[in-house]
Scaffold this active site. Sequence first.
Site, PDB file in Angstrom:
ATOM      1  N   CYS A 130       0.839  -1.203   0.000  1.00 46.04           N
ATOM      2  CA  CYS A 130       0.000   0.000   0.000  1.00 46.04           C
ATOM      3  C   CYS A 130       0.870   1.248   0.000  1.00 46.04           C
ATOM      4  O   CYS A 130       1.714   1.428   0.878  1.00 46.04           O
ATOM      5  CB  CYS A 130      -0.922   0.039   1.203  1.00 46.04           C
ATOM      6  SG  CYS A 130      -1.938   1.535   1.163  1.00 46.04           S
ATOM      7  N   ILE A 191      -1.484  -6.329  -9.285  1.00 45.52           N
ATOM      8  CA  ILE A 191      -0.654  -5.401  -8.557  1.00 45.52           C
ATOM      9  C   ILE A 191      -1.507  -4.491  -7.666  1.00 45.52           C
ATOM     10  O   ILE A 191      -2.711  -4.384  -7.865  1.00 45.52           O
ATOM     11  CB  ILE A 191       0.177  -4.493  -9.538  1.00 45.52           C
ATOM     12  CG1 ILE A 191      -0.756  -3.668 -10.416  1.00 45.52           C
ATOM     13  CG2 ILE A 191       1.170  -5.284 -10.306  1.00 45.52           C
ATOM     14  CD1 ILE A 191      -0.056  -2.616 -11.283  1.00 45.52           C
ATOM     15  N   ASN A 192      -0.835  -3.816  -6.744  1.00 45.40           N
ATOM     16  CA  ASN A 192      -1.471  -2.736  -5.995  1.00 45.40           C
ATOM     17  C   ASN A 192      -1.363  -1.444  -6.831  1.00 45.40           C
ATOM     18  O   ASN A 192      -0.925  -1.483  -7.991  1.00 45.40           O
ATOM     19  CB  ASN A 192      -0.784  -2.578  -4.634  1.00 45.40           C
ATOM     20  CG  ASN A 192      -1.757  -2.080  -3.566  1.00 45.40           C
ATOM     21  OD1 ASN A 192      -2.532  -1.148  -3.805  1.00 45.40           O
ATOM     22  ND2 ASN A 192      -1.720  -2.691  -2.394  1.00 45.40           N
TER      23      ASN A 192
HETATM   24  C1  LIG Z   1     -10.136   3.197  -2.872  1.00 48.87           C
HETATM   25  C2  LIG Z   1      -9.187   2.038  -2.922  1.00 48.87           C
HETATM   26  C3  LIG Z   1      -8.839   1.372  -1.738  1.00 48.87           C
HETATM   27  C4  LIG Z   1      -7.945   0.305  -1.768  1.00 48.87           C
HETATM   28  N1  LIG Z   1      -7.644  -0.360  -0.596  1.00 48.87           N
HETATM   29  C5  LIG Z   1      -6.837  -1.461  -0.638  1.00 48.87           C
HETATM   30  C6  LIG Z   1      -6.582  -2.219   0.544  1.00 48.87           C
HETATM   31  O1  LIG Z   1      -7.108  -1.948   1.633  1.00 48.87           O
HETATM   32  N2  LIG Z   1      -5.736  -3.288   0.457  1.00 48.87           N
HETATM   33  C7  LIG Z   1      -5.169  -3.655  -0.740  1.00 48.87           C
HETATM   34  O2  LIG Z   1      -4.413  -4.636  -0.784  1.00 48.87           O
HETATM   35  N3  LIG Z   1      -5.418  -2.973  -1.881  1.00 48.87           N
HETATM   36  C8  LIG Z   1      -6.231  -1.887  -1.854  1.00 48.87           C
HETATM   37  N4  LIG Z   1      -6.500  -1.207  -3.012  1.00 48.87           N
HETATM   38  C9  LIG Z   1      -5.884  -1.650  -4.282  1.00 48.87           C
HETATM   39  C10 LIG Z   1      -6.820  -2.545  -5.105  1.00 48.87           C
HETATM   40  O3  LIG Z   1      -7.174  -3.711  -4.399  1.00 48.87           O
HETATM   41  C11 LIG Z   1      -6.163  -2.926  -6.454  1.00 48.87           C
HETATM   42  O4  LIG Z   1      -4.955  -3.590  -6.201  1.00 48.87           O
HETATM   43  C12 LIG Z   1      -5.857  -1.718  -7.327  1.00 48.87           C
HETATM   44  O5  LIG Z   1      -6.864  -0.732  -7.196  1.00 48.87           O
HETATM   45  C13 LIG Z   1      -5.696  -2.092  -8.797  1.00 48.87           C
HETATM   46  O6  LIG Z   1      -6.876  -2.649  -9.331  1.00 48.87           O
HETATM   47  P1  LIG Z   1      -7.994  -1.765 -10.112  1.00 48.87           P
HETATM   48  O7  LIG Z   1      -7.266  -0.925 -11.109  1.00 48.87           O
HETATM   49  O8  LIG Z   1      -8.931  -2.765 -10.721  1.00 48.87           O
HETATM   50  O9  LIG Z   1      -8.683  -0.931  -9.072  1.00 48.87           O
HETATM   51  C14 LIG Z   1      -7.396  -0.130  -3.003  1.00 48.87           C
HETATM   52  C15 LIG Z   1      -7.745   0.540  -4.192  1.00 48.87           C
HETATM   53  C16 LIG Z   1      -8.635   1.598  -4.171  1.00 48.87           C
HETATM   54  C17 LIG Z   1      -9.006   2.283  -5.458  1.00 48.87           C
END
Ligand SMILES: Cc1cc2nc3c(=O)[nH]c(=O)nc-3n(C[C@H](O)[C@H](O)[C@H](O)COP(=O)(O)O)c2cc1C
Length: 317
Positions: A130, A191-192
Amino acid sequence: MNLAVSLPRGLKLKNPIIAASGTFGFGPEYASFVDMSVLGGISVKGLSPDPWPGNPPPRVWETPMGILNSIGLQNHGVEVFCQQDLPFLRETDTRVVANIIGHTVDEYRQVAARLSREPGIDALEVNISCPNIKEGGMSFGQNPDQAAQVMAAVRFETDLPVMVKISPNTTYPVEIAEAVEDAGADMISAINTLVGMAIDVKHRRPALGGVTGGLSGPAIKPIALRIVYEVAQTVKIPVVGMGGISSTMDVVEFLMAGAAAVMVGTITFQYPRRMQEIVAELPEVITELGFDCLQDVVGSALPGRSNASSMMEAEYE
Ligand SMILES: Cc1cc2nc3c(=O)[nH]c(=O)nc-3n(C[C@H](O)[C@H](O)[C@H](O)COP(=O)(O)O)c2cc1C
Protein backbone atom coordinates in the site's frame (compact mmCIF):
# COMPACT_ATOMS: atom_id res chain seq x y z
CA MET A 1 -18.46 -24.05 -19.46
CA ASN A 2 -17.09 -24.83 -16.02
CA LEU A 3 -15.30 -21.69 -14.72
CA ALA A 4 -14.14 -23.21 -11.42
CA VAL A 5 -10.55 -22.54 -10.37
CA SER A 6 -8.57 -24.73 -7.96
CA LEU A 7 -5.88 -22.88 -6.05
CA PRO A 8 -3.38 -24.10 -3.42
CA ARG A 9 -4.40 -25.51 -0.03
CA GLY A 10 -7.83 -26.49 -1.29
CA LEU A 11 -9.00 -22.97 -2.16
CA LYS A 12 -11.71 -23.49 -4.79
CA LEU A 13 -13.33 -20.55 -6.57
CA LYS A 14 -16.54 -21.03 -8.56
CA ASN A 15 -15.05 -18.66 -11.14
CA PRO A 16 -11.86 -16.57 -11.44
CA ILE A 17 -13.49 -13.18 -10.65
CA ILE A 18 -12.72 -11.74 -7.20
CA ALA A 19 -13.64 -8.28 -5.89
CA ALA A 20 -10.40 -6.37 -5.20
CA SER A 21 -9.57 -5.24 -1.68
CA GLY A 22 -10.66 -1.73 -0.72
CA THR A 23 -13.07 -1.39 -3.63
CA PHE A 24 -15.87 -3.57 -2.29
CA GLY A 25 -15.91 -2.67 1.40
CA PHE A 26 -16.84 -5.64 3.54
CA GLY A 27 -19.60 -6.84 1.21
CA PRO A 28 -22.90 -5.35 2.50
CA GLU A 29 -22.11 -1.99 0.87
CA TYR A 30 -22.77 -3.63 -2.52
CA ALA A 31 -25.43 -6.14 -1.52
CA SER A 32 -28.25 -4.17 -3.16
CA PHE A 33 -26.37 -3.99 -6.49
CA VAL A 34 -24.52 -7.28 -6.79
CA ASP A 35 -25.48 -10.91 -6.23
CA MET A 36 -22.43 -11.86 -4.16
CA SER A 37 -22.97 -15.55 -4.78
CA VAL A 38 -22.10 -15.01 -8.45
CA LEU A 39 -18.55 -13.91 -7.58
CA GLY A 40 -15.55 -16.18 -7.22
CA GLY A 41 -14.55 -14.30 -4.08
CA ILE A 42 -14.39 -11.03 -2.18
CA SER A 43 -11.17 -9.55 -0.83
CA VAL A 44 -12.16 -7.27 2.03
CA LYS A 45 -10.68 -3.91 2.96
CA GLY A 46 -7.22 -4.17 4.59
CA LEU A 47 -7.34 -5.16 8.28
CA SER A 48 -4.90 -4.05 10.98
CA PRO A 49 -4.66 -5.19 14.63
CA ASP A 50 -6.24 -1.93 15.91
CA PRO A 51 -8.46 0.63 14.19
CA TRP A 52 -6.61 2.96 11.80
CA PRO A 53 -8.04 6.44 11.17
CA GLY A 54 -6.66 6.80 7.62
CA ASN A 55 -5.45 9.97 5.89
CA PRO A 56 -6.97 13.47 5.89
CA PRO A 57 -9.48 14.31 3.11
CA PRO A 58 -9.76 14.66 0.19
CA ARG A 59 -8.95 10.97 -0.23
CA VAL A 60 -10.07 10.32 -3.79
CA TRP A 61 -9.33 12.31 -6.95
CA GLU A 62 -10.53 11.42 -10.41
CA THR A 63 -8.03 11.26 -13.27
CA PRO A 64 -8.75 10.78 -17.00
CA MET A 65 -8.15 7.01 -16.94
CA GLY A 66 -8.59 6.08 -13.30
CA ILE A 67 -8.54 7.42 -9.77
CA LEU A 68 -5.98 8.44 -7.20
CA ASN A 69 -6.76 7.41 -3.63
CA SER A 70 -5.06 8.15 -0.36
CA ILE A 71 -7.45 6.36 1.97
CA GLY A 72 -4.51 5.38 4.18
CA LEU A 73 -6.01 1.99 4.98
CA GLN A 74 -8.70 3.33 7.28
CA ASN A 75 -10.37 0.34 8.93
CA HIS A 76 -11.97 -0.54 12.22
CA GLY A 77 -9.49 -3.26 13.10
CA VAL A 78 -9.54 -7.02 12.92
CA GLU A 79 -11.57 -7.52 16.11
CA VAL A 80 -14.51 -5.39 14.95
CA PHE A 81 -14.28 -7.10 11.55
CA CYS A 82 -14.64 -10.51 13.19
CA GLN A 83 -17.61 -9.41 15.33
CA GLN A 84 -19.41 -7.11 12.92
CA ASP A 85 -18.57 -7.94 9.29
CA LEU A 86 -17.67 -11.59 9.20
CA PRO A 87 -21.17 -12.90 10.12
CA PHE A 88 -22.57 -11.34 6.91
CA LEU A 89 -19.71 -12.70 4.81
CA ARG A 90 -20.11 -16.18 6.30
CA GLU A 91 -23.68 -16.28 4.99
CA THR A 92 -22.52 -15.27 1.53
CA ASP A 93 -21.92 -18.10 -0.90
CA THR A 94 -18.52 -16.91 -2.11
CA ARG A 95 -14.92 -17.18 -0.95
CA VAL A 96 -13.76 -14.63 1.61
CA VAL A 97 -10.21 -13.31 1.29
CA ALA A 98 -9.07 -11.28 4.29
CA ASN A 99 -6.59 -8.57 3.30
CA ILE A 100 -4.12 -7.83 6.08
CA ILE A 101 -1.86 -4.90 6.81
CA GLY A 102 0.59 -3.82 9.50
CA HIS A 103 3.17 -1.24 10.51
CA THR A 104 5.49 -3.99 11.69
CA VAL A 105 6.10 -7.68 11.01
CA ASP A 106 4.51 -8.45 14.36
CA GLU A 107 1.33 -6.55 13.45
CA TYR A 108 0.92 -8.69 10.32
CA ARG A 109 1.51 -11.77 12.47
CA GLN A 110 -1.14 -10.69 15.00
CA VAL A 111 -3.81 -10.14 12.36
CA ALA A 112 -3.03 -13.47 10.68
CA ALA A 113 -3.25 -15.25 14.03
CA ARG A 114 -6.59 -13.63 14.91
CA LEU A 115 -8.16 -14.38 11.51
CA SER A 116 -6.96 -17.98 11.54
CA ARG A 117 -9.11 -18.65 14.61
CA GLU A 118 -12.30 -17.53 12.82
CA PRO A 119 -14.43 -19.80 10.66
CA GLY A 120 -15.49 -18.28 7.36
CA ILE A 121 -12.14 -16.97 6.15
CA ASP A 122 -11.00 -18.84 3.05
CA ALA A 123 -7.67 -17.15 2.37
CA LEU A 124 -5.40 -14.32 3.49
CA GLU A 125 -4.03 -11.62 1.21
CA VAL A 126 -0.97 -9.97 2.72
CA ASN A 127 -0.77 -6.38 1.56
CA ILE A 128 2.89 -5.38 1.52
CA SER A 129 2.25 -2.84 -1.20
CA CYS A 130 0.00 0.00 0.00
CA PRO A 131 1.51 3.34 -1.03
CA ASN A 132 -0.64 5.34 1.39
CA ILE A 133 0.92 4.76 4.78
CA LYS A 134 4.14 6.22 6.09
CA GLU A 135 5.63 3.15 7.74
CA GLY A 136 5.12 -0.55 7.01
CA GLY A 137 2.88 -1.23 4.03
CA MET A 138 4.69 -0.59 0.80
CA SER A 139 8.16 -0.40 2.34
CA PHE A 140 7.91 -4.15 3.07
CA GLY A 141 7.02 -4.66 -0.56
CA GLN A 142 10.16 -2.93 -1.80
CA ASN A 143 12.68 -5.05 0.03
CA PRO A 144 12.87 -8.81 -0.63
CA ASP A 145 14.21 -9.64 2.87
CA GLN A 146 11.51 -7.65 4.65
CA ALA A 147 8.82 -9.04 2.38
CA ALA A 148 10.02 -12.55 3.22
CA GLN A 149 10.01 -11.76 6.94
CA VAL A 150 6.36 -10.67 6.79
CA MET A 151 5.40 -13.80 4.85
CA ALA A 152 7.31 -16.10 7.18
CA ALA A 153 5.61 -14.56 10.23
CA VAL A 154 2.17 -15.00 8.64
CA ARG A 155 2.99 -18.58 7.57
CA PHE A 156 3.99 -19.42 11.14
CA GLU A 157 0.49 -18.45 12.32
CA THR A 158 -1.77 -19.94 9.68
CA ASP A 159 -2.55 -22.96 7.54
CA LEU A 160 -4.91 -20.88 5.41
CA PRO A 161 -3.98 -20.26 1.77
CA VAL A 162 -1.90 -17.06 1.69
CA MET A 163 -1.37 -14.72 -1.23
CA VAL A 164 1.06 -11.82 -1.04
CA LYS A 165 0.10 -8.64 -2.84
CA ILE A 166 3.10 -7.09 -4.53
CA SER A 167 3.82 -3.51 -5.40
CA PRO A 168 4.41 -2.00 -8.82
CA ASN A 169 6.37 0.79 -7.07
CA THR A 170 9.63 -1.11 -7.19
CA THR A 171 12.12 -1.80 -9.94
CA TYR A 172 12.16 -5.54 -9.27
CA PRO A 173 8.68 -6.90 -8.46
CA VAL A 174 9.83 -10.33 -9.62
CA GLU A 175 12.47 -10.49 -6.87
CA ILE A 176 9.85 -9.68 -4.25
CA ALA A 177 7.59 -12.41 -5.64
CA GLU A 178 10.44 -14.94 -5.51
CA ALA A 179 11.32 -13.94 -1.94
CA VAL A 180 7.79 -14.44 -0.63
CA GLU A 181 7.43 -17.71 -2.55
CA ASP A 182 10.56 -18.98 -0.78
CA ALA A 183 9.09 -17.79 2.54
CA GLY A 184 5.97 -19.92 2.07
CA ALA A 185 3.47 -17.88 0.04
CA ASP A 186 0.88 -19.99 -1.79
CA MET A 187 0.02 -17.33 -4.38
CA ILE A 188 1.03 -13.87 -5.58
CA SER A 189 -1.53 -11.14 -6.16
CA ALA A 190 -0.42 -8.34 -8.45
CA ILE A 191 -0.65 -5.40 -8.56
CA ASN A 192 -1.47 -2.74 -5.99
CA THR A 193 -1.76 0.94 -7.00
CA LEU A 194 1.03 3.15 -8.39
CA VAL A 195 2.16 6.22 -6.48
CA GLY A 196 0.98 9.41 -8.14
CA MET A 197 -0.40 12.85 -7.41
CA ALA A 198 -2.62 15.62 -8.74
CA ILE A 199 -2.61 19.36 -8.15
CA ASP A 200 -5.71 21.28 -7.12
CA VAL A 201 -4.99 24.29 -9.31
CA LYS A 202 -7.73 26.47 -7.84
CA HIS A 203 -6.29 26.17 -4.34
CA ARG A 204 -2.64 25.85 -5.47
CA ARG A 205 -1.93 22.71 -3.48
CA PRO A 206 -1.78 18.93 -3.83
CA ALA A 207 -5.28 17.64 -4.52
CA LEU A 208 -5.13 14.80 -2.00
CA GLY A 209 -5.01 15.31 1.76
CA GLY A 210 -2.23 12.72 1.86
CA VAL A 211 -0.37 14.68 -0.89
CA THR A 212 0.40 11.52 -2.92
CA GLY A 213 -1.96 8.65 -3.60
CA GLY A 214 -2.31 5.34 -5.41
CA LEU A 215 -3.36 5.35 -9.06
CA SER A 216 -5.77 2.60 -10.12
CA GLY A 217 -8.14 1.93 -13.00
CA PRO A 218 -7.61 1.48 -16.78
CA ALA A 219 -4.48 3.69 -16.83
CA ILE A 220 -2.47 1.05 -14.97
CA LYS A 221 -3.53 -2.04 -16.95
CA PRO A 222 -0.46 -2.21 -19.23
CA ILE A 223 1.85 -2.02 -16.20
CA ALA A 224 -0.15 -4.64 -14.32
CA LEU A 225 -0.10 -6.98 -17.31
CA ARG A 226 3.65 -6.61 -17.69
CA ILE A 227 4.22 -7.49 -14.04
CA VAL A 228 1.82 -10.46 -14.10
CA TYR A 229 3.52 -11.72 -17.28
CA GLU A 230 6.98 -11.45 -15.71
CA VAL A 231 6.03 -12.90 -12.33
CA ALA A 232 4.07 -15.80 -13.86
CA GLN A 233 7.20 -16.88 -15.72
CA THR A 234 9.34 -16.76 -12.60
CA VAL A 235 7.40 -18.26 -9.68
CA LYS A 236 5.85 -21.73 -9.52
CA ILE A 237 2.86 -20.60 -7.46
CA PRO A 238 -0.33 -19.17 -9.05
CA VAL A 239 -0.67 -15.45 -9.74
CA VAL A 240 -3.90 -13.54 -9.14
CA GLY A 241 -3.80 -10.59 -11.54
CA MET A 242 -5.37 -7.16 -11.25
CA GLY A 243 -4.97 -3.55 -12.25
CA GLY A 244 -7.34 -1.67 -14.52
CA ILE A 245 -9.61 -4.55 -15.45
CA SER A 246 -12.86 -3.14 -16.77
CA SER A 247 -14.13 -5.69 -19.31
CA THR A 248 -14.28 -9.40 -20.04
CA MET A 249 -11.59 -9.01 -22.69
CA ASP A 250 -9.32 -7.38 -20.07
CA VAL A 251 -9.80 -10.50 -17.93
CA VAL A 252 -8.81 -12.67 -20.89
CA GLU A 253 -5.62 -10.61 -21.32
CA PHE A 254 -4.64 -11.21 -17.68
CA LEU A 255 -5.41 -14.93 -17.96
CA MET A 256 -3.31 -15.19 -21.13
CA ALA A 257 -0.48 -13.33 -19.35
CA GLY A 258 -0.46 -16.10 -16.76
CA ALA A 259 -3.01 -15.13 -14.09
CA ALA A 260 -4.93 -18.09 -12.67
CA ALA A 261 -7.65 -15.71 -11.39
CA VAL A 262 -8.19 -11.96 -11.34
CA MET A 263 -9.41 -9.21 -9.06
CA VAL A 264 -11.59 -6.34 -10.24
CA GLY A 265 -11.47 -3.00 -8.42
CA THR A 266 -11.93 0.58 -9.57
CA ILE A 267 -14.41 -0.18 -12.36
CA THR A 268 -16.87 -1.34 -9.69
CA PHE A 269 -17.22 2.28 -8.48
CA GLN A 270 -18.45 3.26 -11.94
CA TYR A 271 -20.34 0.09 -12.85
CA PRO A 272 -21.22 -1.85 -9.69
CA ARG A 273 -22.53 -4.81 -11.71
CA ARG A 274 -19.51 -5.15 -14.01
CA MET A 275 -18.10 -8.22 -12.21
CA GLN A 276 -21.43 -10.02 -12.60
CA GLU A 277 -21.49 -9.14 -16.30
CA ILE A 278 -17.95 -10.44 -16.75
CA VAL A 279 -18.82 -13.76 -15.09
CA ALA A 280 -21.82 -14.09 -17.42
CA GLU A 281 -19.85 -13.20 -20.57
CA LEU A 282 -16.64 -15.13 -19.89
CA PRO A 283 -17.66 -18.60 -21.22
CA GLU A 284 -18.85 -17.22 -24.54
CA VAL A 285 -15.82 -14.97 -24.99
CA ILE A 286 -13.43 -17.83 -24.25
CA THR A 287 -15.27 -20.15 -26.62
CA GLU A 288 -15.26 -17.55 -29.40
CA LEU A 289 -11.49 -17.25 -28.98
CA GLY A 290 -11.16 -20.97 -29.71
CA PHE A 291 -10.61 -22.38 -26.23
CA ASP A 292 -12.41 -25.42 -24.81
CA CYS A 293 -11.85 -24.57 -21.17
CA LEU A 294 -10.65 -21.81 -18.87
CA GLN A 295 -7.44 -23.62 -17.95
CA ASP A 296 -6.27 -23.53 -21.56
CA VAL A 297 -6.50 -19.74 -21.58
CA VAL A 298 -4.23 -19.34 -18.55
CA GLY A 299 -0.69 -18.58 -19.67
CA SER A 300 -1.50 -19.03 -23.36
CA ALA A 301 0.42 -15.83 -24.23
CA LEU A 302 3.51 -16.84 -22.27
CA PRO A 303 6.70 -17.72 -24.16
CA GLY A 304 6.69 -21.35 -25.22
CA ARG A 305 2.92 -21.32 -25.53
CA SER A 306 2.99 -19.32 -28.76
CA ASN A 307 1.88 -22.32 -30.82
CA ALA A 308 -1.48 -22.11 -29.17
CA SER A 309 -1.91 -18.47 -30.10
CA SER A 310 -0.75 -18.90 -33.68
CA MET A 311 -3.23 -21.77 -34.02
CA MET A 312 -5.94 -19.44 -32.80
CA GLU A 313 -4.98 -16.80 -35.32
CA ALA A 314 -5.08 -19.46 -38.01
CA GLU A 315 -8.61 -20.37 -37.02
CA TYR A 316 -9.67 -16.77 -37.30
CA GLU A 317 -8.27 -16.28 -40.79
C1 LIG B 1 -10.14 3.20 -2.87
C2 LIG B 1 -9.19 2.04 -2.92
C3 LIG B 1 -8.84 1.37 -1.74
C4 LIG B 1 -7.94 0.31 -1.77
N1 LIG B 1 -7.64 -0.36 -0.60
C5 LIG B 1 -6.84 -1.46 -0.64
C6 LIG B 1 -6.58 -2.22 0.54
O1 LIG B 1 -7.11 -1.95 1.63
N2 LIG B 1 -5.74 -3.29 0.46
C7 LIG B 1 -5.17 -3.66 -0.74
O2 LIG B 1 -4.41 -4.64 -0.78
N3 LIG B 1 -5.42 -2.97 -1.88
C8 LIG B 1 -6.23 -1.89 -1.85
N4 LIG B 1 -6.50 -1.21 -3.01
C9 LIG B 1 -5.88 -1.65 -4.28
C10 LIG B 1 -6.82 -2.55 -5.11
O3 LIG B 1 -7.17 -3.71 -4.40
C11 LIG B 1 -6.16 -2.93 -6.45
O4 LIG B 1 -4.95 -3.59 -6.20
C12 LIG B 1 -5.86 -1.72 -7.33
O5 LIG B 1 -6.86 -0.73 -7.20
C13 LIG B 1 -5.70 -2.09 -8.80
O6 LIG B 1 -6.88 -2.65 -9.33
P1 LIG B 1 -7.99 -1.76 -10.11
O7 LIG B 1 -7.27 -0.92 -11.11
O8 LIG B 1 -8.93 -2.77 -10.72
O9 LIG B 1 -8.68 -0.93 -9.07
C14 LIG B 1 -7.40 -0.13 -3.00
C15 LIG B 1 -7.75 0.54 -4.19
C16 LIG B 1 -8.63 1.60 -4.17
C17 LIG B 1 -9.01 2.28 -5.46
